[in-house]
Design an enzyme around this catalytic site. Structure first.
Site, PDB file in Angstrom:
ATOM      1  N   HIS A 230      -3.473   2.470  -6.779  1.00  0.00           N
ATOM      2  CA  HIS A 230      -3.082   2.920  -5.797  1.00  0.00           C
ATOM      3  C   HIS A 230      -4.118   4.068  -5.521  1.00  0.00           C
ATOM      4  O   HIS A 230      -4.484   4.500  -4.260  1.00  0.00           O
ATOM      5  CB  HIS A 230      -2.195   3.437  -5.540  1.00  0.00           C
ATOM      6  CG  HIS A 230      -0.811   2.400  -5.535  1.00  0.00           C
ATOM      7  ND1 HIS A 230      -0.185   2.466  -5.997  1.00  0.00           N
ATOM      8  CD2 HIS A 230      -0.534   0.721  -5.305  1.00  0.00           C
ATOM      9  CE1 HIS A 230       1.108   0.900  -5.359  1.00  0.00           C
ATOM     10  NE2 HIS A 230      -0.197   0.175  -4.895  1.00  0.00           N
ATOM     11  N   HIS A 360      -5.845  -8.844  -1.642  1.00  0.00           N
ATOM     12  CA  HIS A 360      -7.036  -7.964  -1.759  1.00  0.00           C
ATOM     13  C   HIS A 360      -7.858  -8.870  -3.257  1.00  0.00           C
ATOM     14  O   HIS A 360      -9.152  -8.229  -2.482  1.00  0.00           O
ATOM     15  CB  HIS A 360      -6.531  -7.566  -4.137  1.00  0.00           C
ATOM     16  CG  HIS A 360      -4.537  -6.636  -3.399  1.00  0.00           C
ATOM     17  ND1 HIS A 360      -4.970  -5.190  -2.527  1.00  0.00           N
ATOM     18  CD2 HIS A 360      -3.355  -7.157  -3.489  1.00  0.00           C
ATOM     19  CE1 HIS A 360      -3.669  -4.960  -2.910  1.00  0.00           C
ATOM     20  NE2 HIS A 360      -3.084  -5.779  -3.389  1.00  0.00           N
TER      21      HIS A 360
END
Length: 384
Positions: A230, A360
């Site tokens: 993150h 992703h």
């Protein structure tokens, strides 16, 4: 990227609505449809449609109709988390899922999809009236189907993905309020909290946005400690936010650079390679598995930030991480990517099984190919 598109275009469409999850061989494996997976496939195939990929528009339409006709709760408003063939499986209202509905609606608006305008208006109203907390500049987390409170928990992950979606909505509409909200979230999560922790992104908070270091939720969605992937995701989003805001917020690129360095220094396994899934607050590995998505986010971050920052660290890590992914994450036999690796760098199924959705990995493949001017939807449009 085309191999990923091929696998999902051929196997993921559920004729009864929504999309199938895929097993380790890339084949349909169950009836459960989770909202973030539905919306992220709309996002990915919107990118495909923007690229001119044949058949992508049909996937976008299929997903948009399922979001509008199935996930959307006509009785109480908002969008429920998951369904199977019998109806709602988990009817909670999650900020994380709503962020991806906003992203899908924004992309669809760029494409001129007929459901985009009503969905964008609806999801914006839900976010504003049910989730957005003006005093904090961020969204609350979760509610029951009837909007009764489930918890006082506040999380950065849902707010990070909302930042991505708000930027896409700003690009699609030109409405500054979307961008202002994204800037407020970044100020809270990064400018206030991550900066105070030497550019480590804290995950878990109470309803007053005080850090909760003792929190432990599910290891898949809310693991204890910190998640270096993150930090990488935020580093790219901060530079994107800086660019879209006409480069007026000077703190954003500096914070992005600090987050990137922090992640590759503390989060990378310097002995075996790969990013540890989580660290404790002493920066020691907690969950040592190597997941695919932090590596993909590092690739996108290195490419995007490196456009504006000449420091050779971005090129060096871009190559190092792609080498690791090519060797360990990309599945040459079945296509797609392995979702996680164990300590011996062999595929394991501790948290994920089958093939993860392409969100992703697709962005890691495509972000480096287009100008770093905003989202992929924007950049592709500007170069076509």
């Amino acid at each position: 990227a085309n191999a990923l598109f091929d696998m999902y275009q051929s196997n993921a469409v559920n004729p009864d609505g929504g999309f199938y999850p895929l097993d380790a061989h890339g084949k349909p494996c169950g009836p459960l449809r989770q909202i973030h997976e539905t919306a992220r496939l709309v996002h990915c195939f919107s990118i495909g449609q923007q690229l001119g990929r044949p058949g992508a528009a049909d996937i976008v339409d299929h997903g948009m109709r399922y979001l509008w006709e199935a996930h959307r709760d006509i009785k109480h408003g908002g969008y429920c988390w998951s369904l199977d063939d019998g109806g709602y499986k988990d009817d909670s209202k999650q900020a994380y899922g709503h962020a991806f509905v906003l992203l899908a609606a924004a992309d669809a608006k760029v494409l001129g999809h007929p459901l985009a305008e009503p969905m964008l208006a609806d999801i914006t109203e839900v976010l504003n009236t049910r989730f957005w907390e003006v005093a904090h500049g961020a969204v609350s987390e979760e509610y029951a189907r009837d909007w009764s409170k489930i918890t006082t928990y506040r999380g950065q992950n849902s707010n990070m993905h909302l930042t991505e979606a708000l930027m896409a909505a700003f690009e699609a509409t030109g409405e500054r309020e979307y961008l202002t909200k994204a800037e407020r979230i970044a100020s809270l999560i990064i400018g206030r909290h991550a900066a105070s922790l030497d550019y480590v992104v804290a995950e878990h908070f109470d309803e007053s946005w005080n850090l909760d270091q003792s929190y432990k939720g599910s290891d898949m969605f809310r693991p204890a400690g910190t998640t270096p992937g993150h930090w990488l995701e935020w580093s790219r989003l901060l530079v994107q936010l800086w660019v879209l805001g006409d480069k007026k917020l000077a703190w954003l690129p500096d914070a992005a650079a600090r987050l990137f360095r922090s992640s590759v220094t503390r989060g990378w396994d310097h002995d075996r390679g790969g990013f540890f899934y989580t660290l404790d607050f002493e920066h020691k590995p907690a969950l040592r598995q190597k997941l695919w998505w932090p590596a993909t986010e590092a690739i996108g971050a290195a490419a995007f930030i490196g456009t504006y920052d000449a420091d050779p660290i971005y090129e060096e890590w871009y190559r190092r991480i792609w080498d690791f992914c090519a060797t360990h994450f990309i599945d040459p036999a079945n296509g797609g990517w392995f979702p996680e690796l164990g300590g011996d760098l062999k595929p394991v199924d501790a948290f994920f099984s089958g093939k993860p959705d392409i969100y992703h990995a697709l962005q890691a493949c495509l972000i480096p190919l287009f100008p770093a001017t905003g989202s992929l939807m924007k950049a592709i449009a500007e170069t076509s």
